[in-house]
Enzyme design. Structure first.
Site, PDB file in Angstrom:
ATOM      1  N   CYS A   1      -3.842  -0.239  12.527  1.00  0.00           N
ATOM      2  CA  CYS A   1      -3.666   0.972  13.333  1.00  0.00           C
ATOM      3  C   CYS A   1      -4.002   0.705  14.799  1.00  0.00           C
ATOM      4  O   CYS A   1      -4.978   0.026  15.117  1.00  0.00           O
ATOM      5  CB  CYS A   1      -4.601   2.074  12.836  1.00  0.00           C
ATOM      6  SG  CYS A   1      -3.953   3.031  11.466  1.00  0.00           S
TER       7      CYS A   1
ATOM      8  N   LYS B   1      -8.934   4.271  -0.750  1.00  0.00           N
ATOM      9  CA  LYS B   1      -8.328   3.089  -0.114  1.00  0.00           C
ATOM     10  C   LYS B   1      -9.414   2.224   0.525  1.00  0.00           C
ATOM     11  O   LYS B   1      -9.462   1.008   0.311  1.00  0.00           O
ATOM     12  CB  LYS B   1      -7.337   3.527   0.967  1.00  0.00           C
ATOM     13  CG  LYS B   1      -6.905   2.398   1.893  1.00  0.00           C
ATOM     14  CD  LYS B   1      -5.907   2.831   2.927  1.00  0.00           C
ATOM     15  CE  LYS B   1      -6.475   3.255   4.249  1.00  0.00           C
ATOM     16  NZ  LYS B   1      -6.967   2.174   5.102  1.00  0.00           N
ATOM     17  N   ASN B   2     -10.291   2.861   1.301  1.00  0.00           N
ATOM     18  CA  ASN B   2     -11.255   2.075   2.075  1.00  0.00           C
ATOM     19  C   ASN B   2     -12.372   1.486   1.224  1.00  0.00           C
ATOM     20  O   ASN B   2     -13.128   0.636   1.690  1.00  0.00           O
ATOM     21  CB  ASN B   2     -11.841   2.916   3.212  1.00  0.00           C
ATOM     22  CG  ASN B   2     -10.823   3.124   4.328  1.00  0.00           C
ATOM     23  OD1 ASN B   2      -9.760   2.478   4.337  1.00  0.00           O
ATOM     24  ND2 ASN B   2     -11.126   4.002   5.257  1.00  0.00           N
TER      25      ASN B   2
ATOM     26  N   ARG C   1     -10.751  -2.448  18.726  1.00  0.00           N
ATOM     27  CA  ARG C   1     -11.222  -2.838  17.392  1.00  0.00           C
ATOM     28  C   ARG C   1     -11.448  -4.345  17.234  1.00  0.00           C
ATOM     29  O   ARG C   1     -10.768  -5.019  16.462  1.00  0.00           O
ATOM     30  CB  ARG C   1     -10.266  -2.330  16.307  1.00  0.00           C
ATOM     31  CG  ARG C   1     -10.112  -0.840  16.339  1.00  0.00           C
ATOM     32  CD  ARG C   1      -9.273  -0.323  15.210  1.00  0.00           C
ATOM     33  NE  ARG C   1     -10.050  -0.141  14.001  1.00  0.00           N
ATOM     34  CZ  ARG C   1      -9.541   0.357  12.880  1.00  0.00           C
ATOM     35  NH1 ARG C   1      -8.282   0.679  12.826  1.00  0.00           N
ATOM     36  NH2 ARG C   1     -10.296   0.520  11.822  1.00  0.00           N
TER      37      ARG C   1
ATOM     38  N   ASP D   1     -12.303   9.352  10.594  1.00  0.00           N
ATOM     39  CA  ASP D   1     -11.066   9.410   9.810  1.00  0.00           C
ATOM     40  C   ASP D   1     -10.650  10.840   9.451  1.00  0.00           C
ATOM     41  O   ASP D   1      -9.606  11.038   8.837  1.00  0.00           O
ATOM     42  CB  ASP D   1     -11.219   8.584   8.517  1.00  0.00           C
ATOM     43  CG  ASP D   1     -10.985   7.103   8.774  1.00  0.00           C
ATOM     44  OD1 ASP D   1     -10.610   6.732   9.894  1.00  0.00           O
ATOM     45  OD2 ASP D   1     -11.185   6.310   7.833  1.00  0.00           O
TER      46      ASP D   1
ATOM     47  N   ARG E   1       0.611   3.965   4.096  1.00  0.00           N
ATOM     48  CA  ARG E   1      -0.455   2.971   4.001  1.00  0.00           C
ATOM     49  C   ARG E   1      -1.692   3.565   3.344  1.00  0.00           C
ATOM     50  O   ARG E   1      -2.483   2.835   2.753  1.00  0.00           O
ATOM     51  CB  ARG E   1      -0.854   2.480   5.404  1.00  0.00           C
ATOM     52  CG  ARG E   1       0.122   1.519   6.024  1.00  0.00           C
ATOM     53  CD  ARG E   1      -0.425   0.979   7.327  1.00  0.00           C
ATOM     54  NE  ARG E   1      -1.847   0.729   7.203  1.00  0.00           N
ATOM     55  CZ  ARG E   1      -2.736   0.953   8.155  1.00  0.00           C
ATOM     56  NH1 ARG E   1      -2.370   1.423   9.313  1.00  0.00           N
ATOM     57  NH2 ARG E   1      -4.010   0.708   7.959  1.00  0.00           N
TER      58      ARG E   1
END
Ligand code: UD1
Length: 417
Positions: free
Chosen positions: A115, A22-23, A120, A304, A396
């Site tokens: 999130c 995903k990232n 952030r 993560d 997600r």
């Protein structure tokens, strides 16, 4: 809203295929904005964040076709506005800022949501792009940026930010002259993005290191590219094998990119090795030992994976200190793990975990993506039924997680509330 019902206590055994990352896929999809020809991406995971990104790219004027896990895109007549309805569910949307400015000289991008794991900010993204010649102001919740031709220069980040490095890498690929990024993030997903850009004609050196050199190009062409496998999904399955004292074979596992995670799991007592056919074998025979963890930028232990390994620690022997050094509010899984019988004390950015003999199923609530994964893992090992609500966070970032886990022996069902 969907919820997951997990009947715990089953040992997992079998083979799981790791999906595309995903990232890595998110920045690479946004990077396609830079290409003046078609880009064809393989190994794109089927996830909510990906469909949100594709919607956003279509809103920006890209033409997209999806078939058999490949995504073909062509981005010609671009608009520059990324609306709040799309951006608010996904923080990574801010990654369209760099490519839009480089390609069109304008960008109007809603300030991101995503999130709830701390403040952030995106100050480093903006600072970097300003150094290349863009100017920004905030208007009604939108970042409004404009520039003439971006010009390469030296940019030193205050901290190695993944998204900031990616935004700048994309913008600098089409700036005039040389850009040098200092204190760049070294994450494998940054490297995957750089490799995609290089395949499109960009001139980049030093990706994967702290200093990246980019010689800007007038234009980038399209290419065919396969996204790297998801190291966090693979790491989550490793913990699933550990917490159920099972044995899994992981196909398409990015073993080398998981060295810090594998080292910790081995220290806890798990057996992890690569087979000759390229698969990774993960095995756990008995109760594991707690070990201290400190999250750090790559190649350190990834933030993560912190929530998932904490779930494993909850059932291990002894005690451990888990320190979160990347995000200031990333212990939201702790309260829910406590409801399942865990023994954890949080003080600031540190959690002290004392292993317990058993967890018991309970109704719990998912709060962010990786916190949700840690609750699934705890539920796999708990006695009785764990009922996880708000799992849209999980959707997600994990492709068909319950299907993949059920195929190796878990008992997870999905219910619409
Ligand atoms: C990315 C990943 C996320 C992962 C994180 C750290 C994606 C979509 N997300 O997030 O899953 O947890 O890397 O590996 O790839 N910071 C600032 N100002 C900025 C940018 C960052 O202060 O402009 C701070 C953040 O608050 C945080 C640290 O820098 O404390 C690292 O954040 P960053 O690496 O940017 O994370 P993301 O790119 O958001």
């Amino acid at each position: 809203m969907d919820k997951l019902i997990i009947e715990g206590g089953r040992r997992l055994s079998g083979t799981i295929r790791v999906s595309g990352s995903k990232n890595a896929a998110l920045p690479i999809l946004f990077a396609a904005i830079l290409c003046d020809g078609p880009a064809s991406l393989g190994n794109v995971p089927d996830l909510r964040d990906i469909s949100t990104t594709l919607n956003l790219l279509e809103t920006l004027g890209c033409q997209i076709q999806k078939a058999d896990g490949r995504c073909s895109m062509e981005c010609r007549n671009l608009h520059s506005e990324a609306p709040y309805e799309l951006v608010r569910t996904m923080r990574a949307s801010v990654l369209c800022l760099g490519p839009l400015l480089a390609r069109t000289g304008r960008a109007r991008v809603a300030l991101p949501g995503g999130c709830a794991i701390g403040a952030r900010p995106v100050d480093q993204h903006l600072k970097g792009l300003e150094r290349l010649g863009a100017s920004f102001h905030i208007d009604e919740g939108y970042i409004v940026g404009k520039c003439k031709k971006l010009t390469g220069t030296r940019v030193a980040f205050d901290m190695p930010t993944v998204g900031g490095t990616e935004n700048l890498l994309m913008a600098a690929s089409m700036a005039s002259g040389e850009t040098v990024i200092e204190n760049a993030a070294r994450e494998p997903e940054v490297v995957d993005l750089a490799n995609f850009l290089i395949a499109c004609g960009a001139n980049i050196e030093g990706h994967g290191e702290s200093v990246i050199h980019i010689q800007g190009r007038e234009s980038l062409h399209g290419c065919a590219y396969d996204i790297m496998p998801d190291r966090i999904e693979a790491g989550t399955f490793m913990v699933a094998a550990g917490i159920t004292r099972g044995e899994l074979l992981l196909e398409n596992c990015p073993h080398d990119e998981l060295k810090a995670v594998i080292a910790k799991l081995a220290e806890m007592g798990m057996e992890i090795g690569r087979l000759e056919d390229g698969r990774t074998r993960v095995k756990c025979d008995g109760r594991l030992d707690c070990v201290d963890i400190k999250t750090q930028p790559y190649p350190g232990f990834p933030t993560d994976m912190q929530a998932q390994i904490m779930a494993l620690m909850c059932l291990s022997r002894g005690a451990a200190v888990v320190e979160e050094s990347i995000f200031e509010n990333r212990f939201m899984h702790v309260q829910e793990l406590l409801r399942m019988g865990a023994n954890i004390r949080v003080s600031g950015r540190t959690a002290m975990v004392k292993g317990v003999r058993r967890l018991s199923g309970a109704p719990v609530m998912a709060s962010d993506l990786r916190a949700s994964a840690s609750l699934v893992l705890a539920g796999l090992a708990a006695h009785g039924i764990t009922d996880i609500s708000r799992i849209y966070h999980l959707d997600r970032g994990y492709e068909s997680i319950e299907k993949k886990l059920n195929a190796v022996g878990a008992a997870i069902s999905r219910q619409s509330e």
